[in-house]
Design a protein around this motif. Sequence first.
Motif, PDB file in Angstrom:
ATOM      1  N   ALA A  63      89.308  58.409   5.313  1.00 32.34           N
ATOM      2  CA  ALA A  63      89.665  57.668   6.618  1.00 32.34           C
ATOM      3  C   ALA A  63      90.586  58.616   7.473  1.00 32.34           C
ATOM      4  O   ALA A  63      90.265  58.623   8.631  1.00 32.34           O
ATOM      5  CB  ALA A  63      89.930  56.490   6.408  1.00 32.34           C
ATOM      6  N   VAL A  64      91.691  59.190   7.062  1.00 29.03           N
ATOM      7  CA  VAL A  64      92.733  59.541   7.792  1.00 29.03           C
ATOM      8  C   VAL A  64      91.841  61.240   8.067  1.00 29.03           C
ATOM      9  O   VAL A  64      92.112  61.587   9.306  1.00 29.03           O
ATOM     10  CB  VAL A  64      93.987  59.915   6.911  1.00 29.03           C
ATOM     11  CG1 VAL A  64      94.936  60.633   7.773  1.00 29.03           C
ATOM     12  CG2 VAL A  64      94.626  58.414   6.701  1.00 29.03           C
ATOM     13  N   ARG A  65      91.575  61.676   7.387  1.00 28.06           N
ATOM     14  CA  ARG A  65      90.878  63.095   7.740  1.00 28.06           C
ATOM     15  C   ARG A  65      89.685  62.944   8.671  1.00 28.06           C
ATOM     16  O   ARG A  65      89.462  64.044   9.403  1.00 28.06           O
ATOM     17  CB  ARG A  65      90.291  63.688   6.098  1.00 28.06           C
ATOM     18  CG  ARG A  65      91.034  64.244   5.338  1.00 28.06           C
ATOM     19  CD  ARG A  65      92.240  65.354   5.669  1.00 28.06           C
ATOM     20  NE  ARG A  65      91.605  66.419   5.904  1.00 28.06           N
ATOM     21  CZ  ARG A  65      91.662  67.470   6.584  1.00 28.06           C
ATOM     22  NH1 ARG A  65      92.762  67.310   7.420  1.00 28.06           N
ATOM     23  NH2 ARG A  65      91.311  68.531   6.774  1.00 28.06           N
ATOM     24  N   ALA A  66      88.969  61.888   8.636  1.00 28.27           N
ATOM     25  CA  ALA A  66      87.931  61.581   9.585  1.00 28.27           C
ATOM     26  C   ALA A  66      88.451  61.309  10.948  1.00 28.27           C
ATOM     27  O   ALA A  66      87.821  61.521  12.234  1.00 28.27           O
ATOM     28  CB  ALA A  66      87.245  60.494   9.293  1.00 28.27           C
ATOM     29  N   LEU A  67      89.876  61.146  11.201  1.00 29.95           N
ATOM     30  CA  LEU A  67      90.378  60.816  12.333  1.00 29.95           C
ATOM     31  C   LEU A  67      91.585  62.160  12.888  1.00 29.95           C
ATOM     32  O   LEU A  67      91.821  62.076  13.686  1.00 29.95           O
ATOM     33  CB  LEU A  67      91.703  59.500  12.223  1.00 29.95           C
ATOM     34  CG  LEU A  67      91.032  58.364  11.965  1.00 29.95           C
ATOM     35  CD1 LEU A  67      92.387  57.244  11.693  1.00 29.95           C
ATOM     36  CD2 LEU A  67      90.272  57.851  13.060  1.00 29.95           C
ATOM     37  N   THR A  68      91.048  62.989  11.984  1.00 31.23           N
ATOM     38  CA  THR A  68      91.818  64.459  12.406  1.00 31.23           C
ATOM     39  C   THR A  68      90.667  65.395  12.766  1.00 31.23           C
ATOM     40  O   THR A  68      90.750  66.546  12.014  1.00 31.23           O
ATOM     41  CB  THR A  68      92.710  64.980  11.273  1.00 31.23           C
ATOM     42  OG1 THR A  68      91.983  65.059   9.820  1.00 31.23           O
ATOM     43  CG2 THR A  68      93.643  64.073  11.135  1.00 31.23           C
ATOM     44  N   PRO A  69      89.966  65.393  13.712  1.00 26.65           N
ATOM     45  CA  PRO A  69      89.083  66.464  14.225  1.00 26.65           C
ATOM     46  C   PRO A  69      89.555  67.696  14.249  1.00 26.65           C
ATOM     47  O   PRO A  69      88.979  68.787  14.058  1.00 26.65           O
ATOM     48  CB  PRO A  69      88.438  66.041  15.235  1.00 26.65           C
ATOM     49  CG  PRO A  69      89.345  64.963  15.802  1.00 26.65           C
ATOM     50  CD  PRO A  69      90.091  64.487  14.829  1.00 26.65           C
ATOM     51  N   SER A  70      90.932  67.985  14.811  1.00 26.90           N
ATOM     52  CA  SER A  70      91.325  69.391  15.061  1.00 26.90           C
ATOM     53  C   SER A  70      91.863  70.021  13.754  1.00 26.90           C
ATOM     54  O   SER A  70      92.193  71.210  13.694  1.00 26.90           O
ATOM     55  CB  SER A  70      92.565  69.335  16.088  1.00 26.90           C
ATOM     56  OG  SER A  70      93.674  68.700  15.593  1.00 26.90           O
ATOM     57  N   ALA A  71      91.843  69.332  12.782  1.00 28.01           N
ATOM     58  CA  ALA A  71      92.308  69.980  11.423  1.00 28.01           C
ATOM     59  C   ALA A  71      91.324  70.649  10.597  1.00 28.01           C
ATOM     60  O   ALA A  71      91.666  71.406   9.626  1.00 28.01           O
ATOM     61  CB  ALA A  71      92.803  68.937  10.538  1.00 28.01           C
ATOM     62  N   GLY A  72      89.961  70.772  10.846  1.00 26.09           N
ATOM     63  CA  GLY A  72      89.092  71.296  10.305  1.00 26.09           C
ATOM     64  C   GLY A  72      88.711  70.528   9.001  1.00 26.09           C
ATOM     65  O   GLY A  72      89.140  69.266   9.023  1.00 26.09           O
TER      66      GLY A  72
ATOM     67  N   LEU B  32      97.938  58.465  -0.918  1.00 20.30           N
ATOM     68  CA  LEU B  32      96.628  57.996  -0.223  1.00 20.30           C
ATOM     69  C   LEU B  32      95.714  57.789  -1.310  1.00 20.30           C
ATOM     70  O   LEU B  32      95.346  58.776  -2.163  1.00 20.30           O
ATOM     71  CB  LEU B  32      96.062  58.671   0.833  1.00 20.30           C
ATOM     72  CG  LEU B  32      96.942  59.016   2.129  1.00 20.30           C
ATOM     73  CD1 LEU B  32      96.499  60.113   3.198  1.00 20.30           C
ATOM     74  CD2 LEU B  32      97.132  57.699   2.915  1.00 20.30           C
ATOM     75  N   SER B  33      94.853  56.745  -1.158  1.00 12.12           N
ATOM     76  CA  SER B  33      93.648  56.652  -2.204  1.00 12.12           C
ATOM     77  C   SER B  33      92.645  57.615  -1.562  1.00 12.12           C
ATOM     78  O   SER B  33      92.632  58.276  -0.455  1.00 12.12           O
ATOM     79  CB  SER B  33      93.157  55.142  -2.063  1.00 12.12           C
ATOM     80  OG  SER B  33      92.445  54.890  -0.684  1.00 12.12           O
ATOM     81  N   PRO B  34      91.650  58.051  -2.460  1.00 10.95           N
ATOM     82  CA  PRO B  34      90.584  58.723  -2.015  1.00 10.95           C
ATOM     83  C   PRO B  34      89.859  58.181  -0.446  1.00 10.95           C
ATOM     84  O   PRO B  34      89.526  58.858   0.353  1.00 10.95           O
ATOM     85  CB  PRO B  34      89.493  58.653  -3.040  1.00 10.95           C
ATOM     86  CG  PRO B  34      90.572  58.712  -4.231  1.00 10.95           C
ATOM     87  CD  PRO B  34      91.630  57.679  -3.789  1.00 10.95           C
ATOM     88  N   ALA B  35      89.694  56.783  -0.592  1.00  7.87           N
ATOM     89  CA  ALA B  35      89.039  56.187   0.616  1.00  7.87           C
ATOM     90  C   ALA B  35      89.884  56.424   1.785  1.00  7.87           C
ATOM     91  O   ALA B  35      89.501  56.767   2.936  1.00  7.87           O
ATOM     92  CB  ALA B  35      88.641  54.819   0.397  1.00  7.87           C
TER      93      ALA B  35
END
Length: 127
Positions: free
Chosen positions: A116-125, A109-112
């Motif tokens: 984007a994926v991390r922003a979609l994972t709210p339950s992940a911390g 995954l690129s940094p962007a």
Amino acid sequence: MLKSAVLPDELAPGWRPGDAVGMVRCVRQSYRVDLVSPGDPVLLWCSGRVAPGVHAVGTVAGTHPAGPEVLVRWTRLTDPVPRGALLADPVAQRAEVLRMPAGSNPSWLSPAQWAAVRALTPSAGRT
């Protein structure tokens, strides 16, 4: 990003959302393995017809010098990120795992795209 053809319940029976587990995952011996280091963040992508998407977040705990394997400490997501959510995101939709789903582990995954994926994972911390 590491991929699996099976869902978390099959990878580690009894693995519940929010729980952490250590797991060895096979990777294809390539230049990409040399880019993986202990402490690196990683996502678990589960493919297939049933619930494809990101199902866990984790950290690389180590690599196996004699074989193409990495040890990962995973935390299963309470709310997996479905493939459709990634396809709907203008940045995440360009991720290699979506463009070339049959590609080998590890995927990139690129940094962007990572953001984007991390922003979609709210339950992940926020690790």
